[in-house]
Design an enzyme around this catalytic site. Structure first.
Site, PDB file in Angstrom:
ATOM      1  N   GLU A   1       0.827  -1.215   0.000  1.00  0.00           N
ATOM      2  CA  GLU A   1       0.000   0.000   0.000  1.00  0.00           C
ATOM      3  C   GLU A   1       0.857   1.258   0.000  1.00  0.00           C
ATOM      4  O   GLU A   1       0.695   2.148   0.835  1.00  0.00           O
ATOM      5  CB  GLU A   1      -0.975  -0.024   1.184  1.00  0.00           C
TER       6      GLU A   1
ATOM      7  N   ASP B   1      -8.693  -9.063   3.248  1.00  0.00           N
ATOM      8  CA  ASP B   1      -8.508  -8.021   4.247  1.00  0.00           C
ATOM      9  C   ASP B   1      -9.593  -7.988   5.305  1.00  0.00           C
ATOM     10  O   ASP B   1     -10.411  -7.066   5.319  1.00  0.00           O
ATOM     11  CB  ASP B   1      -8.434  -6.656   3.535  1.00  0.00           C
TER      12      ASP B   1
ATOM     13  N   GLU C   1     -12.962  -2.839  11.535  1.00  0.00           N
ATOM     14  CA  GLU C   1     -12.938  -2.021  10.317  1.00  0.00           C
ATOM     15  C   GLU C   1     -14.065  -2.378   9.347  1.00  0.00           C
ATOM     16  O   GLU C   1     -14.765  -1.498   8.848  1.00  0.00           O
ATOM     17  CB  GLU C   1     -11.579  -2.178   9.630  1.00  0.00           C
TER      18      GLU C   1
HETATM   19  O1  GCW Z   1      -7.240  -3.065   5.813  1.00  0.00           O
HETATM   20  C1  GCW Z   1      -6.250  -2.208   5.445  1.00  0.00           C
HETATM   21  C2  GCW Z   1      -6.613  -0.948   6.131  1.00  0.00           C
HETATM   22  C3  GCW Z   1      -5.444  -0.021   6.217  1.00  0.00           C
HETATM   23  C4  GCW Z   1      -4.298  -0.749   6.896  1.00  0.00           C
HETATM   24  C5  GCW Z   1      -3.946  -1.968   6.043  1.00  0.00           C
HETATM   25  C6  GCW Z   1      -2.850  -2.818   6.660  1.00  0.00           C
HETATM   26  C7  GCW Z   1      -2.615   0.015   8.369  1.00  0.00           C
HETATM   27  O2  GCW Z   1      -7.696  -0.364   5.442  1.00  0.00           O
HETATM   28  O3  GCW Z   1      -5.857   1.089   6.973  1.00  0.00           O
HETATM   29  O4  GCW Z   1      -3.182   0.060   7.103  1.00  0.00           O
HETATM   30  O5  GCW Z   1      -5.078  -2.790   5.931  1.00  0.00           O
HETATM   31  O6  GCW Z   1      -3.180  -3.819   7.264  1.00  0.00           O
HETATM   32  O7  GCW Z   1      -1.698  -2.502   6.524  1.00  0.00           O
END
Ligand code: GCW
Length: 684
Positions: A289, A368, A396
């Site tokens: 990311e 995720d 989340e």
């Molecule tokens: O699920 C995603 C989240 C991000 C997070 C990322 C991760 C810390 O939306 O906010 O960043 O995973 O796990 O690195």
């Protein structure tokens, strides 16, 4: 204030008539070796807990004067406990384990362990028994943690924000400084230690400029935090910026094979250990990311991780390297790139290349933290590499602590999944506890759900997830309802036979299923608003580059991840599991759309078509969300009024929001498919 939830499950209330009486003879604690900070903590916790539970003053002495007492100490070093346990028992107790026995002759309760940490866990166990009204007459307990690493990850930033935080601001930082409010940190350490947590990273895995300096300029403050956690037997770790050498080190590269880069990390590690001799190590999100990583220099994850591992090795430190690595700039036309494949594709070929003090941290599922995903096929697939599983306690994608969603049942399902990697019975639970591959490190990590809200977790009922995570990390064999039951009694004081207990238990135990039923169907995932991820938006990610699609058109929906015709993701599982997912006949309904693209008229094992399933679950789900609210209304007068109103308010929001979910999803699929609801219910 009463009812604000701050004490969470450590209420230590004096139970109503009849309850307390049975513990009242325990007014004396015998403990030696109190110059050890963890033993000191154990004794203090025991005093505080007993005082609350019995309502009496508690004395502490070094030697046994009068019986019955509660006697705590480590084996060998401490003669007070030594006489009580058979060698068989003391030999069976491992590093962080403990034994608790009631001495028949004197009625004394003895807690013995190999280490001060074990004594602390034993003390919390005894307090849990008393806090839930259990008998202490004939205790004969021996416990060792199933998992060696039982870690919490904070996603806190130094500006005071918390990434994916749903309970206020950070308790660790404000205004780009480490907090001076160390009492709250200590209270957090207590909560964690009481559930068995033994490690924490105190900053977000996305490490920016200011946070990069936790390793350097802020070290004295970090050391103060480490001291607090140390007194609760919790080791402190930092998330580090992979490009620290450039960000704060004045170098022009972060190439892991560059000698200057390696030297910078060695020097930095040396300084960290100078300040914090028992520092745990680094947690790293790299090449993920848009965060920096070794790919920039044509190196791989093993090169990157090993460079850091080498710097930490002389001090016994470890590198925890995250496997959440995928292409987040995908083109929706490209049907061959599959985010679900990414972690396995990146890491599995590197098995055997990581140093012994590197651990890979793998999210429980391949995407995720969705409400429903299969288990990550990377778990267990690297026999020569240390691995830990990563869960997300922060909700989340599961209602953001505005909806109730007790996650322990989900975690249990994941842990019970049989990877069959070494034949039947190779469950995730056994992979993660290290018994399958026998690697030096293994265990659990999870993203915390706390902030500076007075009740820690925003939604009072979300405390059950934090509690449950710790308990499960200690003993994954505990059942979800047993854990929920403990939490309910410790938090609200209800005994299991009481109506309010049963009511709350039902609310918790049904909450995940209810949340799933009115959100993304059949394992397809997402359908949330972009960025903040709260609330329904069926196409929220459909035309973005993050690679999370449902591919709904007028004919059908779902992602073809089969090996025969799709992305080939199924081939990352062992044959038996691959075959199960590959075939429409055997793929479980709840994961159908994760693995297959099917017409809306496809008939599920349940006998319903996909489209009718969507309508039915969404109508039922919203109705059941209202049911949670009406259930809770029966709690009026049973719990503190403040707590009552708080939960009522959240459940009211959830009920309303569940209708929005229902209507958006149903309308979207009615328009796409053109197929009406068999029951003619209102779809807008
Ligand atoms: O699920 C995603 C989240 C991000 C997070 C990322 C991760 C810390 O939306 O906010 O960043 O995973 O796990 O690195």
């Amino acid at each position: 204030q009463p009812g604000d939830g701050y004490l969470a499950w450590l209420q230590y209330r004096n139970p109503a008539a009849g309850g307390a009486g049975r513990y009242q003879e325990y007014q004396r604690i015998v403990a030696a070796g109190l110059d050890n900070t963890v033993l000191r903590t154990a004794a203090d916790e025991l005093v505080q807990g007993l005082k609350g539970i019995t309502g009496l003053e508690i004395s502490v002495s070094e030697t046994i004067a009068a019986s019955p007492s509660i006697i705590i100490g480590t084996f060998g070093a401490d003669s007070v406990v030594d006489g009580f346990f058979s060698t068989e028992v003391s030999n069976a107790v491992q590093a962080e384990g403990y034994a608790i026995q009631t001495d028949n002759k004197t009625g004394s309760i003895v807690i013995g362990a190999l280490t001060p940490a074990g004594v602390l866990y034993g003390v919390f166990h005894l307090l849990r028994i008393m806090g839930t009204g259990g008998s202490v007459r004939q205790l004969n307990i021996l416990e060792n943690p199933a998992n060696q690493l039982r870690m919490i990850n904070q996603w806190d930033n130094m500006d005071g924000s918390v990434e994916r935080g749903y309970a206020g601001q950070s308790v660790f930082y404000e205004n780009n400084m480490i907090t001076g409010q160390l009492e709250r940190i200590q209270d957090y350490a207590r909560l964690l230690a009481s559930t068995g947590i033994n490690a924490i990273t105190i900053n977000n895995v996305n490490v920016h400029q200011t946070e990069s300096r936790l390793l350097t300029d802020f070290l004295p403050d970090v050391a103060r935090l480490a001291a607090i956690f140390r007194s609760y037997a919790i080791r402190l770790f930092l998330s580090i910026n992979y490009a620290s050498t450039m960000e704060i080190g004045g170098l022009e590269t972060a190439d892991p094979l560059d000698p200057d880069v390696r030297e910078w990390w060695r020097m930095t590690a040396a300084a960290v250990y100078e300040a914090i001799p028992d520092f745990g190590g680094f947690l790293v999100k790299a090449d993920s990311e848009n965060r920096p990583g070794p790919f920039t220099y044509g190196r791989d994850h093993a090169d990157g991780a090993n460079m850091l591992a080498e710097a930490l090795q002389p001090y016994g430190g470890i590198v925890i390297w995250r496997c959440f690595v995928y292409n987040c700039k995908q083109d929706w036309r490209d049907r061959s790139t599959d985010r679900a494949r990414a972690a396995y594709d990146h890491f599995q070929p590197l098995d055997g290349r990581f140093m012994d003090n590197v651990i890979l941290q793998i999210k429980n599922g391949p995407i995720d933290f969705q409400v429903r995903e299969p288990v990550s096929p990377l778990l267990g697939a690297m026999p020569k590499t240390n691995q830990v599983i990563e869960f997300q306690i922060a909700q989340e994608y599961t209602g953001q602590q505005r909806h109730v969603c007790y996650l322990v049942p989900q975690w249990k399902e994941i842990l019970d999944f049989d990877t069959q990697l070494q034949g039947k019975g190779t469950t995730v639970r056994r992979i993660v506890d290290g018994s399958v591959h026998g690697n030096p490190y293994s265990g659990f990590a999870a993203v915390s759900n706390i902030g500076n809200d007075s009740n820690w977790t925003g939604h009072l009922l979300a405390q059950a997830n934090l509690y449950g995570y710790g308990r499960l990390a200690w003993n994954p064999g505990l059942s979800a309802d047993a854990i929920a039951g403990e939490w309910i009694t410790l938090t609200f004081g209800f005994a299991s036979a009481h109506e309010p207990f049963q009511l709350l238990l039902r609310i918790l135990m049904e909450s995940w299923e209810i949340y799933e039923s009115y959100t993304a169907p059949l394992g397809v995932g997402f359908m949330v608003n972009p960025d903040h991820h709260y609330g329904p938006n069926v196409d929220g990610y459909e035309y973005s580059m993050w690679g999370t699609y449902h591919f709904a058109d007028c004919h059908g929906m779902g992602v073809d991840r089969t090996t025969a015709t799709g992305t080939g993701y199924t081939s990352q599982y062992v044959q038996a599991n691959m075959e199960q997912y590959e075939s429409l006949d055997s793929c479980p309904d709840d994961l159908l759309l994760f693995f297959h693209h099917v017409p809306y008229t496809h008939v599920l094992h349940s006998g319903k078509t996909v489209i009718q399933h969507i309508y039915d679950t969404h109508f039922e789900g919203a109705e059941r969300a209202y049911g949670l609210l009406s259930d809770w209304k029966l709690m009026k007068g049973q719990v503190d009024d403040r707590a009552y109103r708080h939960v009522e308010e959240r459940l009211t929001e959830q009920a309303g929001h569940s209708k929005e979910w229902r209507d958006r999803i149903n309308t979207y699929f009615l328009r796409k498919s053109g197929i009406p609801d068999q029951h003619g219910r209102t779809i807008y």
